[in-house]
Design an enzyme around this catalytic site. Structure first.
Site, mmCIF file in Angstrom:
data_model
loop_
_atom_site.group_PDB
_atom_site.id
_atom_site.type_symbol
_atom_site.label_atom_id
_atom_site.label_comp_id
_atom_site.label_asym_id
_atom_site.label_seq_id
_atom_site.Cartn_x
_atom_site.Cartn_y
_atom_site.Cartn_z
ATOM 1 N N GLU A 7 8.424 -23.789 43.765
ATOM 2 C CA GLU A 7 9.412 -24.168 42.651
ATOM 3 C C GLU A 7 10.845 -23.578 42.691
ATOM 4 O O GLU A 7 11.739 -24.283 42.383
ATOM 5 C CB GLU A 7 8.565 -24.192 41.310
ATOM 6 C CG GLU A 7 7.551 -25.095 41.095
ATOM 7 C CD GLU A 7 7.541 -26.345 41.476
ATOM 8 O OE1 GLU A 7 8.868 -27.018 40.996
ATOM 9 O OE2 GLU A 7 6.835 -27.202 41.953
ATOM 10 N N GLY B 291 28.973 -12.434 69.558
ATOM 11 C CA GLY B 291 28.088 -12.700 68.827
ATOM 12 C C GLY B 291 27.844 -14.252 68.229
ATOM 13 O O GLY B 291 28.177 -15.023 68.864
ATOM 14 N N SER B 292 27.267 -14.282 66.832
ATOM 15 C CA SER B 292 27.262 -15.524 66.464
ATOM 16 C C SER B 292 28.347 -16.436 66.510
ATOM 17 O O SER B 292 28.234 -17.554 67.172
ATOM 18 C CB SER B 292 26.963 -15.589 64.841
ATOM 19 O OG SER B 292 26.846 -16.771 64.305
ATOM 20 N N SER C 218 27.159 -3.378 75.912
ATOM 21 C CA SER C 218 26.970 -4.469 74.864
ATOM 22 C C SER C 218 25.743 -5.233 75.516
ATOM 23 O O SER C 218 25.396 -5.777 76.505
ATOM 24 C CB SER C 218 28.242 -5.430 74.837
ATOM 25 O OG SER C 218 27.921 -6.522 74.096
ATOM 26 N N GLU D 168 30.431 -15.478 48.910
ATOM 27 C CA GLU D 168 29.628 -14.889 49.405
ATOM 28 C C GLU D 168 28.706 -14.010 48.428
ATOM 29 O O GLU D 168 27.391 -14.131 48.238
ATOM 30 C CB GLU D 168 29.632 -13.890 50.624
ATOM 31 C CG GLU D 168 30.144 -14.657 51.816
ATOM 32 C CD GLU D 168 30.788 -13.671 52.809
ATOM 33 O OE1 GLU D 168 31.115 -14.004 53.950
ATOM 34 O OE2 GLU D 168 31.042 -12.420 52.438
ATOM 35 N N HIS E 114 38.131 -14.157 60.147
ATOM 36 C CA HIS E 114 38.126 -13.854 58.505
ATOM 37 C C HIS E 114 39.269 -12.871 58.169
ATOM 38 O O HIS E 114 39.767 -12.144 59.402
ATOM 39 C CB HIS E 114 36.736 -13.171 58.337
ATOM 40 C CG HIS E 114 36.570 -12.686 56.633
ATOM 41 N ND1 HIS E 114 36.999 -13.422 55.825
ATOM 42 C CD2 HIS E 114 36.021 -11.431 56.419
ATOM 43 C CE1 HIS E 114 36.644 -12.952 54.743
ATOM 44 N NE2 HIS E 114 36.230 -11.541 55.182
ATOM 45 N N ASP F 108 33.630 -7.059 60.671
ATOM 46 C CA ASP F 108 34.904 -6.625 59.837
ATOM 47 C C ASP F 108 34.898 -5.106 60.077
ATOM 48 O O ASP F 108 36.116 -4.460 60.061
ATOM 49 C CB ASP F 108 34.721 -7.240 58.446
ATOM 50 C CG ASP F 108 34.877 -8.684 58.364
ATOM 51 O OD1 ASP F 108 35.770 -9.430 59.024
ATOM 52 O OD2 ASP F 108 34.327 -9.290 57.515
ATOM 53 N N GLU F 109 33.867 -4.502 59.656
ATOM 54 C CA GLU F 109 33.726 -3.284 59.538
ATOM 55 C C GLU F 109 34.244 -2.448 60.983
ATOM 56 O O GLU F 109 34.345 -1.275 60.763
ATOM 57 C CB GLU F 109 32.343 -2.570 59.111
ATOM 58 C CG GLU F 109 31.098 -3.027 59.877
ATOM 59 C CD GLU F 109 30.734 -4.294 59.808
ATOM 60 O OE1 GLU F 109 29.569 -4.561 60.423
ATOM 61 O OE2 GLU F 109 31.367 -5.265 59.221
ATOM 62 N N ASP G 54 36.253 -16.329 50.259
ATOM 63 C CA ASP G 54 35.170 -16.044 51.074
ATOM 64 C C ASP G 54 34.174 -15.155 50.489
ATOM 65 O O ASP G 54 33.046 -15.143 50.486
ATOM 66 C CB ASP G 54 35.513 -15.888 52.750
ATOM 67 C CG ASP G 54 34.354 -15.948 53.527
ATOM 68 O OD1 ASP G 54 33.594 -16.982 53.878
ATOM 69 O OD2 ASP G 54 34.084 -14.736 53.906
#
Length: 325
Positions: A226, A25-26, A50, A194, A107, A82-83, A190
């Site tokens: 604004e 992924g990212s 995948s 967030e 992480h 993570d999950e 972290d």
């Protein structure tokens, strides 16, 4: 805090070792491509279904089922969400890890809160670039990089720190700086950042300010400019120069209004809420809540996404961004 650079790192410790990137992924794709460009032996471990498999193959990387990738690797980098990590680790990683293998994370949640408990003979480290994967890749290609944190959780071979440093250098972080921390400190700070600032506090502050102006009769387009549009301009200044020097770049009126009114918005009640949120993170209550949410099919996230998409700030923003493109 100790900061290290490429000149401080022995990259040879990672040479000749196969790295299995579990997930594409990212972060996974960026780290796999950076390491590949740095001359390391990379395989990508993915489920057969995948959607990322074709992209990895098109990039010239070898794609294998997760269990096969793990069995053939010296270093396994767990880059899935993570999950999802505990179940995948138990079923497809732990049974196939070589004795003395290196297990890496980006992480610390799963390890710090005991959702994954690696065997005593597994070397466990963390390398956490401080930015999203696409930026990590872009900066690497430009000859720079993103700063990264490293930490060691288990070190049966005695060289896990050196391995973490070499890995961080391989993704380009040694070009700009690598800082040493712990799984606990990385994970808890972290999550706090967030929730309280980046993805929680800023969003609610922007939305609340937008609603305050529109409820008072101001044009939603003006409220958007604004309260949301200009937020990037200020955060860019803070990123580049720090808070004190940001104030030197704005008008005296804006500076005076900010220093006198800001503490009224983020006052004692907000700071108490921050302390309560930190306590939930430290105790593991948030991690448990999130894994329970995931197991239930993410109903809270789904309901929130529907509400946010229907908010006027989204429709106003889409139209203004279209006009400004």
């Amino acid at each position: 805090m100790n900061v290290l650079y490429e000149r401080d790192i022995d990259g040879a410790v990672l040479r000749g070792r196969r790295i299995a990137m579990i997930g594409y992924g990212s972060q996974g794709h960026a780290q796999a491509l950076n390491l590949n460009d740095s001359g390391h032996d990379i395989v990508v471990g993915l489920r057969p279904e995948s959607r990322h498999a074709d992209a990895a193959r098109e990039a010239g990387l070898t794609v294998l089922p997760i269990a096969d990738a793990v069995a053939r690797a010296d270093v396994v980098m767990l880059m899935i969400p993570d999950e999802c990590q505990p179940a995948v680790y138990a079923a497809e990683i732990e049974p196939h890890l070589r004795p003395g293998a290196y297990l890496g994370f980006a992480h610390g949640l799963a390890v710090h809160f005991g959702k994954i408990v690696p065997a005593a003979d597994t070397n466990v480290f963390l390398v956490a670039p401080k930015g999203p994967g696409p930026q990590l890749r872009r900066r690497f290609l430009a000859g720079s990089g993103l700063a990264a944190l490293i930490a060691v959780h288990q070190d049966p071979t005695g060289n896990t720190r050196a391995m973490a440093l070499a890995y961080a250098a391989g993704i380009g972080s040694g070009r700009v700086g690598i800082l040493e921390t712990t799984f606990r400190e990385e994970c808890e700070t972290d999550l706090f950042g967030e929730q309280v600032v980046l993805c929680g506090g800023i969003v609610e502050l922007i939305r609340g300010a937008f609603e305050t102006l529109t409820e008072a009769g101001y044009a939603p387009e003006m409220a958007y400019f604004e309260c949301l549009h200009e937020a990037k301009l200020i955060t860019d200044l803070i990123f580049e120069r720090g808070i004190a020097d940001m104030r030197k770049a704005i008008s005296n009126t804006a500076e005076f209004g900010g220093v006198t009114r800001g503490p009224r918005v983020i006052g004692p009640a907000a700071r108490q809420a921050m302390r309560e949120i930190l306590a939930e993170i430290q105790s593991g209550a948030f991690a448990d809540e999130w894994l329970k949410e995931h197991a239930a099919g993410c109903p809270t996230l789904a309901a929130s996404a529907a509400r946010e998409d229907a908010h006027p700030i989204e429709s106003v923003g889409r139209e203004l961004r279209r006009l400004m493109t």
